[in-house]
Design an enzyme around this catalytic site. Structure first.
Site, PDB file in Angstrom:
ATOM      1  N   HIS A 189      -5.597  -0.555   5.637  1.00 14.63           N
ATOM      2  CA  HIS A 189      -5.478   0.246   6.870  1.00 14.63           C
ATOM      3  C   HIS A 189      -6.604   0.072   7.879  1.00 14.63           C
ATOM      4  O   HIS A 189      -7.258   1.025   8.271  1.00 14.63           O
ATOM      5  CB  HIS A 189      -5.251   1.730   6.563  1.00 14.63           C
ATOM      6  CG  HIS A 189      -6.105   2.341   5.478  1.00 14.63           C
ATOM      7  ND1 HIS A 189      -7.437   2.076   5.327  1.00 14.63           N
ATOM      8  CD2 HIS A 189      -5.783   3.228   4.489  1.00 14.63           C
ATOM      9  CE1 HIS A 189      -7.899   2.767   4.297  1.00 14.63           C
ATOM     10  NE2 HIS A 189      -6.929   3.467   3.768  1.00 14.63           N
ATOM     11  N   HIS A 195       0.829  -1.217   0.000  1.00 12.52           N
ATOM     12  CA  HIS A 195       0.000   0.000   0.000  1.00 12.52           C
ATOM     13  C   HIS A 195       0.861   1.264   0.000  1.00 12.52           C
ATOM     14  O   HIS A 195       1.302   1.714   1.053  1.00 12.52           O
ATOM     15  CB  HIS A 195      -0.904  -0.032   1.245  1.00 12.52           C
ATOM     16  CG  HIS A 195      -1.937   1.039   1.294  1.00 12.52           C
ATOM     17  ND1 HIS A 195      -3.078   0.916   2.074  1.00 12.52           N
ATOM     18  CD2 HIS A 195      -2.042   2.246   0.700  1.00 12.52           C
ATOM     19  CE1 HIS A 195      -3.822   2.004   1.946  1.00 12.52           C
ATOM     20  NE2 HIS A 195      -3.197   2.842   1.126  1.00 12.52           N
ATOM     21  N   ASN A 224      -5.325   6.442  -6.698  1.00 16.00           N
ATOM     22  CA  ASN A 224      -5.913   7.778  -6.487  1.00 16.00           C
ATOM     23  C   ASN A 224      -4.973   8.877  -6.988  1.00 16.00           C
ATOM     24  O   ASN A 224      -4.573   9.759  -6.257  1.00 16.00           O
ATOM     25  CB  ASN A 224      -6.268   7.994  -5.007  1.00 16.00           C
ATOM     26  CG  ASN A 224      -5.075   7.891  -4.076  1.00 16.00           C
ATOM     27  OD1 ASN A 224      -4.096   7.222  -4.366  1.00 16.00           O
ATOM     28  ND2 ASN A 224      -5.153   8.570  -2.947  1.00 16.00           N
ATOM     29  N   HIS A 258       1.486   5.273  -2.102  1.00 19.14           N
ATOM     30  CA  HIS A 258       0.982   6.320  -3.010  1.00 19.14           C
ATOM     31  C   HIS A 258       2.205   7.053  -3.554  1.00 19.14           C
ATOM     32  O   HIS A 258       2.721   7.951  -2.899  1.00 19.14           O
ATOM     33  CB  HIS A 258       0.091   7.300  -2.254  1.00 19.14           C
ATOM     34  CG  HIS A 258      -1.115   6.673  -1.613  1.00 19.14           C
ATOM     35  ND1 HIS A 258      -2.323   6.571  -2.253  1.00 19.14           N
ATOM     36  CD2 HIS A 258      -1.295   6.108  -0.386  1.00 19.14           C
ATOM     37  CE1 HIS A 258      -3.211   5.975  -1.448  1.00 19.14           C
ATOM     38  NE2 HIS A 258      -2.604   5.688  -0.314  1.00 19.14           N
ATOM     39  N   PHE A 259       2.683   6.627  -4.722  1.00 19.41           N
ATOM     40  CA  PHE A 259       3.875   7.265  -5.293  1.00 19.41           C
ATOM     41  C   PHE A 259       3.519   8.457  -6.201  1.00 19.41           C
ATOM     42  O   PHE A 259       4.377   8.986  -6.902  1.00 19.41           O
ATOM     43  CB  PHE A 259       4.764   6.234  -6.000  1.00 19.41           C
ATOM     44  CG  PHE A 259       5.685   5.462  -5.059  1.00 19.41           C
ATOM     45  CD1 PHE A 259       5.660   5.671  -3.686  1.00 19.41           C
ATOM     46  CD2 PHE A 259       6.601   4.534  -5.554  1.00 19.41           C
ATOM     47  CE1 PHE A 259       6.502   4.967  -2.818  1.00 19.41           C
ATOM     48  CE2 PHE A 259       7.463   3.835  -4.697  1.00 19.41           C
ATOM     49  CZ  PHE A 259       7.408   4.043  -3.327  1.00 19.41           C
ATOM     50  N   ARG A 260       2.224   8.834  -6.208  1.00 22.29           N
ATOM     51  CA  ARG A 260       1.768  10.131  -6.745  1.00 22.29           C
ATOM     52  C   ARG A 260       2.026  10.358  -8.227  1.00 22.29           C
ATOM     53  O   ARG A 260       2.115  11.520  -8.660  1.00 22.29           O
ATOM     54  CB  ARG A 260       2.412  11.277  -5.947  1.00 22.29           C
ATOM     55  CG  ARG A 260       2.204  11.218  -4.429  1.00 22.29           C
ATOM     56  CD  ARG A 260       0.766  11.299  -4.044  1.00 22.29           C
ATOM     57  NE  ARG A 260       0.584  11.491  -2.606  1.00 22.29           N
ATOM     58  CZ  ARG A 260      -0.492  11.079  -1.943  1.00 22.29           C
ATOM     59  NH1 ARG A 260      -1.485  10.461  -2.567  1.00 22.29           N
ATOM     60  NH2 ARG A 260      -0.602  11.303  -0.652  1.00 22.29           N
ATOM     61  N   HIS A 315       2.728  14.061   1.483  1.00 19.02           N
ATOM     62  CA  HIS A 315       2.266  15.422   1.165  1.00 19.02           C
ATOM     63  C   HIS A 315       3.365  16.334   1.704  1.00 19.02           C
ATOM     64  O   HIS A 315       3.969  16.032   2.743  1.00 19.02           O
ATOM     65  CB  HIS A 315       0.952  15.748   1.875  1.00 19.02           C
ATOM     66  CG  HIS A 315      -0.202  14.867   1.504  1.00 19.02           C
ATOM     67  ND1 HIS A 315      -0.889  14.993   0.319  1.00 19.02           N
ATOM     68  CD2 HIS A 315      -0.794  13.845   2.168  1.00 19.02           C
ATOM     69  CE1 HIS A 315      -1.860  14.074   0.271  1.00 19.02           C
ATOM     70  NE2 HIS A 315      -1.822  13.367   1.375  1.00 19.02           N
ATOM     71  N   ASP A 361       0.930   2.502   3.757  1.00 18.51           N
ATOM     72  CA  ASP A 361       0.032   3.584   3.333  1.00 18.51           C
ATOM     73  C   ASP A 361       0.855   4.873   3.185  1.00 18.51           C
ATOM     74  O   ASP A 361       0.442   5.939   3.626  1.00 18.51           O
ATOM     75  CB  ASP A 361      -1.127   3.778   4.317  1.00 18.51           C
ATOM     76  CG  ASP A 361      -2.197   4.717   3.776  1.00 18.51           C
ATOM     77  OD1 ASP A 361      -2.144   5.086   2.587  1.00 18.51           O
ATOM     78  OD2 ASP A 361      -3.097   5.104   4.558  1.00 18.51           O
TER      79      ASP A 361
HETATM   80  C1  NCD Z   1      -4.055   8.652   1.289  1.00 17.39           C
HETATM   81  C2  NCD Z   1      -3.432   9.619   0.268  1.00 17.39           C
HETATM   82  O1  NCD Z   1      -3.008  10.718   0.653  1.00 17.39           O
HETATM   83  O2  NCD Z   1      -3.363   9.245  -0.908  1.00 17.39           O
HETATM   84  N1  NCD Z   1      -4.302   9.359   2.511  1.00 17.39           N
HETATM   85  C3  NCD Z   1      -4.516   8.835   3.727  1.00 17.39           C
HETATM   86  O3  NCD Z   1      -4.835   9.606   4.622  1.00 17.39           O
HETATM   87  N2  NCD Z   1      -4.357   7.556   3.984  1.00 17.39           N
HETATM   88  C4  NCD Z   1      -5.308   8.061   0.733  1.00 17.39           C
HETATM   89  C5  NCD Z   1      -5.827   6.863   1.489  1.00 17.39           C
HETATM   90  O4  NCD Z   1      -5.124   5.858   1.616  1.00 17.39           O
HETATM   91  O5  NCD Z   1      -6.964   6.879   1.934  1.00 17.39           O
HETATM   92 ZN    ZN Z   2      -3.628   4.788   1.168  1.00 23.80          ZN
HETATM   93 ZN    ZN Z   3      -7.297   4.707   2.092  1.00 25.68          ZN
END
Ligand code: NCD
Ligand code: ZN
Ligand code: ZN
Length: 385
Positions: free
Chosen positions: A201, A22, A56, A24-26, A278, A274
């Site tokens: 999560h 899990h 996402n 998020h490499f954006r 940011h 996760d």
């Molecule tokens: C994640 C994100 O910033 O992409 N943020 C988070 O608070 N976990 C999105 C997600 O996993 O729900």
């Molecule tokens: Zn996430």
């Molecule tokens: Zn999530």
């Protein structure tokens, strides 16, 4: 971190390298927060050689074409830094693109469903659409991954709470109930279609009980927990404010202890970072303009090794949680990647050591015992320390 020819493994312990299910490499759309160059450095410098990336993005990744385009960018970025990081991608479920689910079987490792709003715009709100996602996924034996927070409850609680700039309100508005209701709903659908269900999560005691029961009932239901739910609680808003705002939010000590109990008794299947980078300037906006998400890929292993040193779990259990179970759940091809760790190395987490573009960590200042020293990915040795 540098590429080397040999390993001096005196005093080190060899473990299978980590799979992070899990991240998020954006990419595409928000490469100012992370990309696959910084992400690959962050991963390999912390013992992770395979990551599973969420859809996402901007725009969200909800079609085969979007997945193919994303793959192209990733491959070129990884090539440019010379790191053979392994990766899998999730397809984002969307009511207007449900037909993509069956088609994505060959290219995606699972389909991600957002039951509540979080970073980005992906959301499946109607019960009928959700039913359809589970039905279609089951028909091609694809894993459904859920962000389980109930959108209706989130909206209702936000309304009820009223306007606030207190980040600690985040844990009240995004209540345990919102998560419990959504998780219960997802498990029902997994039972209806025998769909493999992976709850991302998972954060509350009650959800853990639901998963425990589902496993007893023989359902293919799996639970992931994050380091931030294992190592931070609502008490941490006092120091870290909106920096520790995440979805689902930080919970109570009681919930946290329940997660550790789930790790001990096998109810929890995986640890996913996760990793949701940011920038600090974004996170420091006044709540609720501050985005939700905490970076975590680089601190996952040292936090868990420190927990092993404190006898909270064994190294064998850690390997199940960070490698073996993810490989099984997502049918990933086995690999020989390794991480060599020094269980006695004592070091402070420093933001300046991090490779992530966002450059901060809520664990900065913690002194942890147990750090990775070498990562071997696809036969290439990277020296970390
Ligand atoms: C994640 C994100 O910033 O992409 N943020 C988070 O608070 N976990 C999105 C997600 O996993 O729900
Ligand atoms: Zn996430
Ligand atoms: Zn999530």
């Amino acid at each position: 971190m540098k590429c080397v020819k040999t390993i001096d493994h005196q005093g080190l312990i060899e473990l299978p390298a980590l799979i992070d299910p899990h991240v998020h490499f954006r990419t595409p759309g928000e490469c100012h927060k992370e990309d696959w160059k910084s992400g690959a450095f962050a991963a390999v410098s912390s013992g992770v050689t395979m990551v599973c990336d969420m859809p996402n993005n901007k725009p969200p990744c909800m079609t085969i074409d979007a997945l193919i385009a994303k793959k192209k960018i990733i491959d070129s970025q990884l090539r440019s830094v010379g790191i053979p990081l392994r990766y899998g991608l999730y397809l984002g479920a969307d009511k207007n693109h449900l037909d993509q689910i069956e088609k994505a079987k060959e290219i995606a490792i699972g389909v991600k469903v957002y039951l509540g709003s979080t970073t980005g715009s992906l959301l499946v709100e109607s019960a009928l659409d959700l039913d359809e996602v589970f039905r279609r996924a089951a028909s091609v034996d694809m894993v459904v991954v859920v962000h389980a927070e109930d959108e209706e409850i989130l909206k209702r609680e936000k309304e009820r709470y009223g306007p606030t700039t207190d980040p600690a309100a985040h844990s009240k508005i995004r209540s345990p109930e919102a998560a419990i209701v959504a998780t219960r709903e997802a498990i029902k659908l997994a039972a209806k279609y025998q769909t493999s269900l992976y709850i991302a999560h998972l954060s509350t005691k009650e959800e853990l009980e639901l998963v425990r029961q589902a496993k007893k009932d023989g359902l293919p239901v799996y639970a992931e927990v994050t380091p931030h739910h294992l190592f931070l609680t609502v008490d941490d808003y006092a120091e870290w404010k909106s920096l520790v705002q995440a979805n689902p939010p930080l919970r109570s000590h009681e919930d946290q202890e329940a997660l550790w109990a789930g790790i001990a008794d096998g109810t929890v299947d995986t640890i996913g970072s996760d990793h949701a980078p940011h920038l600090l300037e974004e996170k420091r906006r006044p709540y609720p303009q501050s985005p939700s998400g905490i970076p975590g890929i680089e601190t996952l292993l040292p936090l868990m090794l420190d927990a092993v040193n404190q006898k909270r779990l064994s190294l064998e259990r850690l390997t199940e949680l960070t490698h073996t179970n993810a490989e099984k759940i997502f049918s990933l091809p086995p690999n020989d990647d390794r991480v060599w760790v020094d269980m006695e190395m004592k070091k402070e987490v420093r933001a300046s050591d991090l490779k992530t573009k966002c450059g901060w960590s809520p664990y900065a200042g913690r002194v942890l015992t147990g750090w990775p020293v070498y990562t071997i990915v696809n036969g290439e040795i990277f020296a970390i320390q």
